[in-house]
Design a protein around this motif. Structure first.
Motif, mmCIF file in Angstrom:
data_model
loop_
_atom_site.group_PDB
_atom_site.id
_atom_site.type_symbol
_atom_site.label_atom_id
_atom_site.label_comp_id
_atom_site.label_asym_id
_atom_site.label_seq_id
_atom_site.Cartn_x
_atom_site.Cartn_y
_atom_site.Cartn_z
ATOM 1 N N PRO A 1 4.609 1.090 4.075
ATOM 2 C CA PRO A 1 5.999 1.155 3.865
ATOM 3 C C PRO A 1 6.482 2.455 2.761
ATOM 4 C CG PRO A 1 5.156 -0.660 2.723
ATOM 5 C CD PRO A 1 4.108 -0.177 3.474
ATOM 6 N N GLN A 2 5.312 2.757 2.016
ATOM 7 C CA GLN A 2 5.649 3.612 0.980
ATOM 8 C C GLN A 2 4.894 4.765 1.174
ATOM 9 O OE1 GLN A 2 7.303 2.019 -2.025
ATOM 10 N NE2 GLN A 2 5.897 0.415 -2.469
ATOM 11 N N VAL A 3 5.662 5.872 1.257
ATOM 12 C CA VAL A 3 5.125 7.382 1.929
ATOM 13 C C VAL A 3 5.529 8.446 0.895
ATOM 14 C CG1 VAL A 3 4.954 8.761 3.796
ATOM 15 C CG2 VAL A 3 5.094 6.458 4.171
ATOM 16 N N ALA B 1 -0.407 12.431 -7.504
ATOM 17 C CA ALA B 1 0.261 11.149 -7.115
ATOM 18 C C ALA B 1 -0.688 10.212 -6.812
ATOM 19 C CB ALA B 1 1.133 11.534 -6.060
ATOM 20 N N ALA B 2 -1.666 10.422 -5.873
ATOM 21 C CA ALA B 2 -2.527 9.313 -5.395
ATOM 22 C C ALA B 2 -3.336 8.903 -6.804
ATOM 23 C CB ALA B 2 -3.903 10.052 -4.497
ATOM 24 N N LEU B 3 -3.860 9.779 -7.788
ATOM 25 C CA LEU B 3 -4.666 9.351 -8.751
ATOM 26 C C LEU B 3 -3.914 8.361 -9.650
ATOM 27 C CD1 LEU B 3 -7.082 9.433 -10.718
ATOM 28 C CD2 LEU B 3 -6.075 11.619 -11.562
ATOM 29 N N GLN B 4 -2.483 8.597 -9.859
ATOM 30 C CA GLN B 4 -1.769 7.816 -10.581
ATOM 31 C C GLN B 4 -1.305 6.785 -9.989
ATOM 32 O OE1 GLN B 4 -1.795 8.495 -13.866
ATOM 33 N NE2 GLN B 4 -2.490 10.482 -13.658
ATOM 34 N N LEU B 5 -1.070 6.508 -8.768
ATOM 35 C CA LEU B 5 -0.896 5.402 -7.837
ATOM 36 C C LEU B 5 -2.000 4.438 -7.928
ATOM 37 C CD1 LEU B 5 1.058 7.014 -4.858
ATOM 38 C CD2 LEU B 5 2.027 5.160 -6.713
ATOM 39 N N ALA B 6 -3.049 5.035 -8.161
ATOM 40 C CA ALA B 6 -4.206 4.379 -8.054
ATOM 41 C C ALA B 6 -4.623 3.582 -9.379
ATOM 42 C CB ALA B 6 -5.688 5.237 -7.554
ATOM 43 N N ASN B 7 -4.385 4.466 -10.511
ATOM 44 C CA ASN B 7 -4.294 4.059 -11.767
ATOM 45 C C ASN B 7 -3.344 2.729 -11.851
ATOM 46 O OD1 ASN B 7 -6.343 5.855 -12.551
ATOM 47 N ND2 ASN B 7 -4.875 7.094 -13.317
ATOM 48 N N ARG B 8 -2.397 2.770 -11.243
ATOM 49 C CA ARG B 8 -1.310 1.822 -11.196
ATOM 50 C C ARG B 8 -1.904 0.463 -10.568
ATOM 51 N NH1 ARG B 8 4.684 3.316 -10.040
ATOM 52 N NH2 ARG B 8 5.009 1.192 -11.069
ATOM 53 N N GLY B 9 -2.754 0.732 -9.733
ATOM 54 C CA GLY B 9 -3.362 -0.664 -8.761
ATOM 55 C C GLY B 9 -3.001 -0.638 -7.398
ATOM 56 N N TYR B 10 -2.162 0.228 -7.025
ATOM 57 C CA TYR B 10 -1.923 0.210 -5.662
ATOM 58 C C TYR B 10 -3.211 0.552 -4.628
ATOM 59 C CZ TYR B 10 3.428 0.554 -6.732
ATOM 60 O OH TYR B 10 4.541 0.176 -7.108
ATOM 61 N N ALA B 11 -3.018 0.006 -3.550
ATOM 62 C CA ALA B 11 -3.836 0.618 -2.616
ATOM 63 C C ALA B 11 -3.325 1.944 -2.029
ATOM 64 C CB ALA B 11 -4.195 -0.580 -1.429
ATOM 65 N N VAL B 12 -4.136 2.920 -2.336
ATOM 66 C CA VAL B 12 -3.738 4.175 -1.946
ATOM 67 C C VAL B 12 -4.574 4.927 -0.602
ATOM 68 C CG1 VAL B 12 -3.394 6.538 -2.594
ATOM 69 C CG2 VAL B 12 -3.064 4.748 -4.111
ATOM 70 N N THR B 13 -3.828 5.592 0.224
ATOM 71 C CA THR B 13 -4.454 6.128 1.443
ATOM 72 C C THR B 13 -4.134 7.741 1.331
ATOM 73 O OG1 THR B 13 -4.435 4.065 2.879
ATOM 74 C CG2 THR B 13 -4.636 6.399 3.797
ATOM 75 N N LEU B 14 -5.240 8.594 1.167
ATOM 76 C CA LEU B 14 -4.815 9.861 1.003
ATOM 77 C C LEU B 14 -5.259 10.587 2.259
ATOM 78 C CD1 LEU B 14 -4.024 12.488 -0.685
ATOM 79 C CD2 LEU B 14 -6.025 12.478 -1.653
ATOM 80 N N ALA B 15 -4.316 11.218 3.002
ATOM 81 C CA ALA B 15 -4.745 11.761 4.042
ATOM 82 C C ALA B 15 -4.286 13.319 4.246
ATOM 83 C CB ALA B 15 -3.673 11.321 5.346
ATOM 84 N N GLU B 16 -5.506 14.174 4.457
ATOM 85 C CA GLU B 16 -5.413 15.749 4.362
ATOM 86 C C GLU B 16 -5.882 16.190 5.590
ATOM 87 O OE1 GLU B 16 -4.857 17.931 2.031
ATOM 88 O OE2 GLU B 16 -5.631 19.319 3.637
ATOM 89 N N ALA B 17 -4.994 16.997 6.042
ATOM 90 C CA ALA B 17 -5.107 17.808 7.263
ATOM 91 C C ALA B 17 -6.708 18.545 7.190
ATOM 92 C CB ALA B 17 -4.087 18.663 7.544
ATOM 93 N N PRO C 1 0.798 -1.104 0.008
ATOM 94 C CA PRO C 1 -0.042 0.032 0.016
ATOM 95 C C PRO C 1 0.858 1.285 -0.211
ATOM 96 C CG PRO C 1 -0.002 -1.093 2.281
ATOM 97 C CD PRO C 1 0.885 -1.783 1.211
ATOM 98 N N VAL C 2 0.344 2.470 -0.420
ATOM 99 C CA VAL C 2 1.042 3.613 -0.306
ATOM 100 C C VAL C 2 0.192 4.792 0.453
ATOM 101 C CG1 VAL C 2 2.141 5.376 -1.986
ATOM 102 C CG2 VAL C 2 1.641 3.047 -2.635
ATOM 103 N N PHE D 1 11.087 3.088 6.180
ATOM 104 C CA PHE D 1 10.121 2.928 4.929
ATOM 105 C C PHE D 1 11.040 2.452 3.564
ATOM 106 C CE2 PHE D 1 9.283 6.507 8.117
ATOM 107 C CZ PHE D 1 7.897 6.295 8.271
ATOM 108 N N ASP D 2 10.328 1.900 2.796
ATOM 109 C CA ASP D 2 10.706 1.559 1.355
ATOM 110 C C ASP D 2 10.871 2.547 0.460
ATOM 111 O OD1 ASP D 2 11.003 -1.042 2.269
ATOM 112 O OD2 ASP D 2 8.882 -1.692 1.531
ATOM 113 N N THR D 3 9.864 3.494 0.748
ATOM 114 C CA THR D 3 9.923 4.905 -0.046
ATOM 115 C C THR D 3 9.535 5.991 0.973
ATOM 116 O OG1 THR D 3 9.411 3.944 -2.338
ATOM 117 C CG2 THR D 3 9.073 6.156 -1.941
ATOM 118 N N LEU D 4 10.407 7.061 0.951
ATOM 119 C CA LEU D 4 9.885 8.276 1.671
ATOM 120 C C LEU D 4 10.394 9.356 0.972
ATOM 121 C CD1 LEU D 4 8.982 9.744 4.058
ATOM 122 C CD2 LEU D 4 11.428 9.495 5.316
#
Lengths: 545, 545
Positions: free
Chosen positions: A336-338, A264-280, A251-252, A497-500
């Motif tokens: 792991p991917q942020v 980023a969230a839209l394109q990650l979703a298009n790639r098939g990742y499970a995306v969590t988008l947190a907005e303050a 997940p990302v 993290f794998d990606t930060l």
């Protein structure tokens, strides 16, 4: 130009058209527009003051165009069409070509010579007007609608058309046969297909910001605020509509729902990742939501709307609003991917293009930033807007304050208002609007020091030239700093993290286009193992004989 | 920049140096100059406000440079040298690097790391100062002389060196080991050889005009006022020192001894033609003789002196001064090849960048042109200089009038004084000088109409903003027209000539560089049968993978 020069020009046109035909083109253009071609210049008495058969009467001033249109038509044969680009009006009144007089006459004189009329207004700043100055689609209609009544040939026109309704209306009302749309096609090359397939809400609508034009003017690779793949199709292999499938099941987490985070969230979703988008905040969009409330910037909300709408339809995206994450929260989530897209804030100390250090005395005055103004801070009395940013914000804040009835002085170290908007073809319009609004303009002066209620300013060319400006409210528009406290805190435990990665304004404050591009790039490269900070790309290699 | 960014930057430097070495280069540069490289930016507290080991103390701010110098030195091996370009001073006082403090300290800290020190001043406008602002060779000496005392490595420096005496003086006095000379080598690529062979009067001395720099800034092919072959060596096969032998025994008549005529006559003589050069005035040089008398433009006389000196030594050249030819005279001479280089004159009607037609009321006032002023016309009282040309002339005339004690107002539709000189790196210096001299500057305003003793001016952005300026003397500096009456009269009997061509300002008023180029081109092509108005040239052809 001598007669030999004219003969050369005619011959070069014919030879160029023949080369184009041999190279396989189906349409060859003859061009009299944008105040940049010889044919248009010959038409204008402002430039053409010849005493021979190419000057004087309109018939004479159009002679060269008629000759070239005829000769090119003959040269390319009948499997190739000749289009004629013609600007019917220059929006200069009597100082230029006008649709109601000679513009119309010229169309009548040449009516059947081209195979296609391509009509618009001139110069480029009028033709490619930004949404700030021409908010509506089809804004050229008043100047080009007459053309179809004078010719049997098909007519194409432009006007930043992004919606099927506006396009169809032009055709149904008999104003145009074909819709031209350059900037809208930059924002979405699949615009025609999406209309054809009734996929209207997938259209990435051009916001009319002219960042694309700016790239041309600064001799840089083209960018588009809405379409980050623009110019990268061949260089990086980025397709505007398709993207590589996810490299893993990880997940990302995307933190921040502004332009970079949304893309980023839209394109990650298009790639098939499970995306969590947190907005303050309680809404998505970040800076574009805030800035689109400023005078003239409403279209920036499209950057949010296009992405939010698609994201809401994705099963693999979870959006959390009002969700301000601490570093501990992020660690606890265990994703792991942020990507951190927490944006930037305007500086409060005056550091910008001109000042490398805090302005002397800035701590003794209550200075507002654009963020304060957008957040509703109280503005009172005479407002001094200090623009050392030179793009949109200074004049937008000045306009807002004038709308609210304040006396406004716009001070800038540049020699013109909103200097960077010269690249987006808006500068003259911005400065004219400021004068229209009665904004006092002070140029080529920087703030030397501040005291409560007054600024000592100094000529940027000569320190002996000084004066004092009084203010009740001071707005400092100088530069921005990343809001990267969260990113820095996470970086201290990067090994978790794998990606930060910080993206968008949080990485490097810039244009909205740059933020969208960065978000897109991060999504493209996630999991690729490539160093996304130094992407390789295809280049043209010169071959010397 | 994160630590990863810094690590990437170091790695890229090493990889680039290794590629350069593989490509066969003998010297690789590490660069900290011209206010444009990361290494210099890290050194400056104005830019580098880091809190880690790369910011703060000078040792820390120089750390990145030290690392990269060391790593590049290791990477390229000992058959390749590493040079370090370093700007010791930025001429900004305490706002920048200073040779007397940290500039000196940095040289001391890195003294033995590079194999060659290449030292100068920064930014580019100081390093490549024009002759108008730095008239003397070796003008960087005060800022770079100390370097040799701190290092055992050889030192190279620059300073628009064109004369052997000045170069030798630097070496003899122990200030430099090697003389750098970019612009002088643009003006004459054979400068070193000519010194070596004692051919001093064949050196085409750089005039320090920065037309070469302007080409860079406007993204155009490079041009040089003195050397028209610059940039054409490969494109057109023009060698700076050799030229094709004459195509025939026909004599050639060159009418006019200004920049275009002198260059054409010299190159035709080099080709072996029998050249007759007829000049109406009593001296050669045309516009450069006149303009070199203006404040700051003395070096333009070199355009004349270099050519006149060589022409006087040619047995196949006859020069006639005080020789104003009529069309009948030319026909009577019976010379079949004629180049007309009779120059241009400044317009008197106000037509220029802003006005397409004569300024309203211009006939009712006694307006001077720059030609009038250079011819000694009487200037009285308060002088209004209207600069709608935007290059050198406006500020030079203003300076001349101030030197003579007049009150001067410099009015321009541009937003800055001498806007075009931005491209030659002079604009800020010109505007500062105007302010130093007490010239009143009025920008972004054009003349709307003229009445005796006053000009009504209007804001270029908004016609409602108007004011009146009073004057005793008005100088209109707007644009020029060819003095081509003779050419037009000859053109009417063109069949009498094998070649009849207007060159230089007589063909199209422009820079001195353009005139010299046109004269050179005409001489190259004479007798070739090629259409010299549309020369073919070599181009790089992109090859796509």
């Amino acid at each position: 130009m001598s007669k030999r020069d004219i003969a050369n020009l005619r011959r070069w046109h014919v030879e160029a058209a023949q080369r184009a035909r041999r190279a396989g083109y189906d349409i060859v253009y003859v061009y009299a527009g944008h105040d940049m071609t010889m044919l248009q210049h010959f038409m204008k008495p402002q430039y053409n003051q010849r005493g021979d058969e190419y000057g004087g009467s309109l018939e004479n001033r159009v002679r060269l165009t008629r000759e070239i249109l005829t000769e090119v038509r003959e040269a390319v044969g009948h499997e190739c069409a000749v289009a004629f680009r013609f600007s019917t009006d220059e929006l200069l009144g009597e100082d230029g070509l006008q649709a109601e007089s000679e513009g119309r006459d010229i169309v009548a004189m040449l009516a059947e010579l081209p195979d296609l009329w391509d009509v618009n207004i001139s110069g480029w700043e009028n033709d490619s007007a930004t949404a700030r100055f021409e908010p509506n689609e089809g804004y050229q209609e008043a100047y080009t609608a007459f053309v179809k009544s004078l010719t049997s040939k098909p007519v194409v026109g432009v006007g930043r058309f992004t919606s099927a309704d506006a396009m169809v209306s032009q055709v149904r009302r008999g104003l145009l046969d074909l819709i031209g749309a350059a900037r809208p096609s930059i924002a979405d090359p699949f615009l025609p297909r999406k209309i054809d397939e009734d996929r209207f809400d997938e259209i990435r609508e051009c916001i009319g910001c002219n960042i694309c034009v700016a790239a041309d003017n600064i001799v840089a690779p083209i960018r588009c605020t809405q379409n980050p793949t623009q110019g990268e199709e061949w260089k990086q292999g980025w397709h505007p509509e398709t993207i590589e499938a996810a490299a893993s099941d990880d997940p990302v987490l995307v933190i921040g729902g502004g332009p970079a985070g949304l893309e980023a969230a839209l394109q990650l979703a298009n790639r098939g990742y499970a995306v969590t988008l947190a907005e303050a905040g309680e809404t998505l969009g970040g800076r574009v939501s805030r800035e689109s409330e400023l005078p003239g910037l409403a279209s920036y909300a499209r950057v949010r709307d296009y992405r939010e709408n698609l994201l809401r339809q994705k099963a693999n995206v979870d959006i959390y609003l009002g969700n301000r994450l601490s570093a501990d929260d992020v660690v606890e989530l265990g994703i792991p991917q942020v990507l951190v897209a927490t944006g930037a804030r305007w500086r409060r100390d005056g550091v910008g293009r001109t000042h490398y250090f805090a302005i002397d005395g800035v701590g003794q005055v209550e200075a507002l930033t654009p963020d304060d103004v957008m957040d509703g801070a109280e503005v009172s009395g005479r407002v001094l807007v200090y623009d050392d940013d030179h793009y949109l914000m200074g004049s937008c804040i000045a306009e807002l304050c004038r709308q609210r009835g304040h006396e406004v002085c716009l001070l800038t170290p540049a020699s013109i208002v909103a200097a960077w908007t010269d690249y987006t073809l808006e500068q003259e319009k911005v400065q004219a609007r400021m004068l229209d609004l009665g904004v006092e303009i002070v140029v080529s002066q920087e703030i030397d020091s501040l005291r409560p209620g007054e600024a000592e300013i100094v000529n940027v060319y000569h320190e002996a030239y000084r004066q004092t400006l009084a203010f009740d409210t001071l707005v400092l528009i100088t530069s921005r700093l990343p809001q990267d406290e969260l990113y820095q805190a996470l970086l201290a435990q990067e090994e978790r993290f794998d990606t930060l990665r910080a993206i968008g304004d949080c990485h490097a404050p810039g244009t909205v286009a740059a933020a969208v591009y960065d978000g897109h790039s991060a999504a493209r490269h996630l999991g690729s193992g490539e160093d996304t900070y130094a992407p390789l790309f295809n280049r043209e290699l010169p071959a010397l004989d």
